[in-house]
Design a protein around this motif. Structure first.
Motif, PDB file in Angstrom:
ATOM      1  N   UNK A  38       0.801  -1.221   0.000  1.00 40.48           N
ATOM      2  CA  UNK A  38       0.000   0.000   0.000  1.00 40.48           C
ATOM      3  C   UNK A  38       0.837   1.275   0.000  1.00 40.48           C
ATOM      4  N   UNK A  39       2.132   1.163  -0.157  1.00 42.43           N
ATOM      5  CA  UNK A  39       2.969   2.359  -0.099  1.00 42.43           C
ATOM      6  C   UNK A  39       4.179   2.242  -1.008  1.00 42.43           C
ATOM      7  N   UNK A  40       4.858   3.367  -1.167  1.00 40.92           N
ATOM      8  CA  UNK A  40       6.031   3.389  -2.025  1.00 40.92           C
ATOM      9  C   UNK A  40       6.967   4.494  -1.558  1.00 40.92           C
ATOM     10  N   UNK A  41       8.266   4.266  -1.739  1.00 44.94           N
ATOM     11  CA  UNK A  41       9.278   5.244  -1.331  1.00 44.94           C
ATOM     12  C   UNK A  41       9.777   6.022  -2.538  1.00 44.94           C
ATOM     13  N   UNK A  42      10.194   7.259  -2.273  1.00 50.44           N
ATOM     14  CA  UNK A  42      10.861   8.017  -3.319  1.00 50.44           C
ATOM     15  C   UNK A  42      12.274   7.478  -3.508  1.00 50.44           C
ATOM     16  N   UNK A  43      12.911   7.887  -4.557  1.00 50.98           N
ATOM     17  CA  UNK A  43      14.328   7.575  -4.712  1.00 50.98           C
ATOM     18  C   UNK A  43      15.106   8.351  -3.650  1.00 50.98           C
ATOM     19  N   UNK A  44      16.222   7.823  -3.166  1.00 54.49           N
ATOM     20  CA  UNK A  44      17.011   8.535  -2.148  1.00 54.49           C
ATOM     21  C   UNK A  44      17.615   9.814  -2.726  1.00 54.49           C
ATOM     22  N   UNK A  45      17.725  10.818  -1.865  1.00 58.42           N
ATOM     23  CA  UNK A  45      18.303  12.092  -2.294  1.00 58.42           C
ATOM     24  C   UNK A  45      19.013  12.751  -1.114  1.00 58.42           C
ATOM     25  N   UNK A  46      19.932  13.688  -1.348  1.00 55.58           N
ATOM     26  CA  UNK A  46      20.660  14.307  -0.242  1.00 55.58           C
ATOM     27  C   UNK A  46      19.736  15.104   0.661  1.00 55.58           C
ATOM     28  N   UNK A  47      19.939  14.984   1.964  1.00 56.50           N
ATOM     29  CA  UNK A  47      19.156  15.767   2.915  1.00 56.50           C
ATOM     30  C   UNK A  47      19.772  17.152   3.063  1.00 56.50           C
ATOM     31  N   UNK A  48      19.204  17.951   3.958  1.00 59.43           N
ATOM     32  CA  UNK A  48      19.756  19.276   4.233  1.00 59.43           C
ATOM     33  C   UNK A  48      21.082  19.190   4.968  1.00 59.43           C
ATOM     34  N   UNK A  49      21.361  18.029   5.572  1.00 58.36           N
ATOM     35  CA  UNK A  49      22.611  17.819   6.289  1.00 58.36           C
ATOM     36  C   UNK A  49      23.569  17.012   5.415  1.00 58.36           C
ATOM     37  N   UNK A  50      24.836  17.376   5.423  1.00 56.25           N
ATOM     38  CA  UNK A  50      25.813  16.789   4.515  1.00 56.25           C
ATOM     39  C   UNK A  50      26.008  15.293   4.730  1.00 56.25           C
ATOM     40  N   UNK A  51      25.757  14.813   5.944  1.00 60.73           N
ATOM     41  CA  UNK A  51      26.060  13.411   6.257  1.00 60.73           C
ATOM     42  C   UNK A  51      24.913  12.463   5.937  1.00 60.73           C
ATOM     43  N   UNK A  52      23.789  12.960   5.434  1.00 65.31           N
ATOM     44  CA  UNK A  52      22.603  12.123   5.335  1.00 65.31           C
ATOM     45  C   UNK A  52      22.044  12.023   3.924  1.00 65.31           C
ATOM     46  N   UNK A  53      21.543  10.835   3.603  1.00 60.64           N
ATOM     47  CA  UNK A  53      20.606  10.651   2.504  1.00 60.64           C
ATOM     48  C   UNK A  53      19.226  10.442   3.123  1.00 60.64           C
ATOM     49  N   UNK A  54      18.206  10.768   2.393  1.00 58.01           N
ATOM     50  CA  UNK A  54      16.852  10.532   2.895  1.00 58.01           C
ATOM     51  C   UNK A  54      15.955  10.063   1.756  1.00 58.01           C
ATOM     52  N   UNK A  60      15.971  16.571   9.666  1.00 58.96           N
ATOM     53  CA  UNK A  60      17.326  16.286   9.206  1.00 58.96           C
ATOM     54  C   UNK A  60      18.397  16.666  10.232  1.00 58.96           C
ATOM     55  N   UNK A  61      18.264  17.838  10.852  1.00 61.36           N
ATOM     56  CA  UNK A  61      19.305  18.345  11.747  1.00 61.36           C
ATOM     57  C   UNK A  61      19.547  17.396  12.913  1.00 61.36           C
ATOM     58  N   UNK A  62      18.490  17.035  13.632  1.00 65.13           N
ATOM     59  CA  UNK A  62      18.661  16.193  14.812  1.00 65.13           C
ATOM     60  C   UNK A  62      18.997  14.749  14.448  1.00 65.13           C
ATOM     61  N   UNK A  63      18.480  14.276  13.321  1.00 61.63           N
ATOM     62  CA  UNK A  63      18.843  12.922  12.885  1.00 61.63           C
ATOM     63  C   UNK A  63      20.329  12.852  12.557  1.00 61.63           C
ATOM     64  N   UNK A  64      20.858  13.919  11.972  1.00 59.87           N
ATOM     65  CA  UNK A  64      22.292  13.961  11.689  1.00 59.87           C
ATOM     66  C   UNK A  64      23.095  13.809  12.971  1.00 59.87           C
ATOM     67  N   UNK A  65      22.696  14.528  14.024  1.00 58.12           N
ATOM     68  CA  UNK A  65      23.370  14.400  15.309  1.00 58.12           C
ATOM     69  C   UNK A  65      23.223  12.985  15.860  1.00 58.12           C
ATOM     70  N   UNK A  66      22.001  12.446  15.810  1.00 59.85           N
ATOM     71  CA  UNK A  66      21.747  11.126  16.389  1.00 59.85           C
ATOM     72  C   UNK A  66      22.589  10.047  15.715  1.00 59.85           C
ATOM     73  N   UNK A  67      22.667  10.072  14.391  1.00 57.14           N
ATOM     74  CA  UNK A  67      23.398   9.026  13.683  1.00 57.14           C
ATOM     75  C   UNK A  67      24.912   9.238  13.749  1.00 57.14           C
ATOM     76  N   UNK A  68      25.348  10.486  13.827  1.00 52.73           N
ATOM     77  CA  UNK A  68      26.788  10.717  13.993  1.00 52.73           C
ATOM     78  C   UNK A  68      27.230  10.296  15.393  1.00 52.73           C
ATOM     79  N   UNK A  69      26.383  10.522  16.407  1.00 51.88           N
ATOM     80  CA  UNK A  69      26.710  10.075  17.767  1.00 51.88           C
ATOM     81  C   UNK A  69      26.752   8.552  17.838  1.00 51.88           C
TER      82      UNK A  69
END
Length: 235
Positions: free
Chosen positions: A60-76, A142-151
């Motif tokens: 019942x759902x579908x994802x977009x193709x991955x693309x760069x987030x607002x933070x340099x370390x992340x794809x979303x 994006x901002x807080x996820x970047x911190x969470x995953x870098x930590x």
């Protein structure tokens, strides 16, 4: 394809967004399209959506193709889930699409060496298009996820080095460091802790709920990692 067509039709509500919101001027993308007929604009937006809704699909759902987030370390990527209305009953029961649920945002942490350009990031993100695992869901932005995953990445380094980190497991007989390293390969969600601690993040990792707290006593980083068994959900 029926599900995809439903998503594309429902998404045209974006055309109704006003040019001014709360007194702030919104810059329109493709402003020239305002000169087209509503039908022509609908065709173009459907085409745009079809070009990005290329990720993995559920029933019942579908994802977009991955693309760069607002933070340099992340794809979303953004996951669109269609909601359905139950029509009829018994042998005549059927489900018809009627809306779209809140979009779920998923992230992947990029480990690119040195400095990298937007083009490098876009290429790295695009290479993740066919993968369904290792994406981390979060509502934090994006901002807080970047911190969470870098930590989390730094915590793995600290645990491997055995320095600047304290681990706590409810099971005192468990090899806590090994359990954390294994669990970190299965992280599926990340969020900030409730409360005021500025450097506290919570993760769901397979069979574990993991909390990471980073403090700086005497300007030295000290990381505390707590592992607790995840709640069992019976369905």
């Amino acid at each position: 394809m029926r599900m995809l067509r439903a998503v594309l039709l429902l998404s045209t509500v974006a055309l109704a967004v006003p040019a001014v919101i709360a007194g702030t001027r919104v810059t329109l993308v493709h402003e020239a399209r305002l000169k087209l007929s509503p039908a022509a604009r609908q065709v173009l937006v459907r085409r745009d959506l079809a070009s990005i809704l290329t990720g993995p699909a559920s029933t019942t759902g579908i994802a977009t193709k991955p693309y760069p987030s607002l933070e340099r370390e992340l794809c979303r990527r953004d996951v669109i889930e269609v909601s359905y209305a139950q029509i009829g009953s018994g042998k005549n029961l059927r489900y018809e699409p009627e809306g779209v649920k809140p979009v779920e945002v998923q992230y992947r942490y990029l480990d690119l060496p040195g400095s990298h350009s937007l083009a490098d990031r876009r290429k790295a993100c695009a290479s993740l298009g066919g993968t369904e695992s290792a994406w981390v869901s979060s509502r934090e932005g994006d901002h807080y996820v970047s911190f969470a995953l870098s930590r989390l990445a730094q915590a793995l380094v600290d645990v491997q080095a055995g320095a600047g980190v304290t681990l706590h497991c409810e099971d005192k007989e468990l090899d806590c460091a090994a359990a954390f390293r294994t669990a970190a390969r299965k992280v599926s969600s990340a969020s900030r802790c409730a409360g005021t601690a500025p450097e506290c993040y919570q993760y769901f990792m397979g069979d574990w709920n993991v909390t990471i707290v980073v403090e700086y006593p005497g300007n030295t980083r000290q990381t505390t990692i707590k592992l607790a068994p995840a709640d069992i959900v019976v369905t």
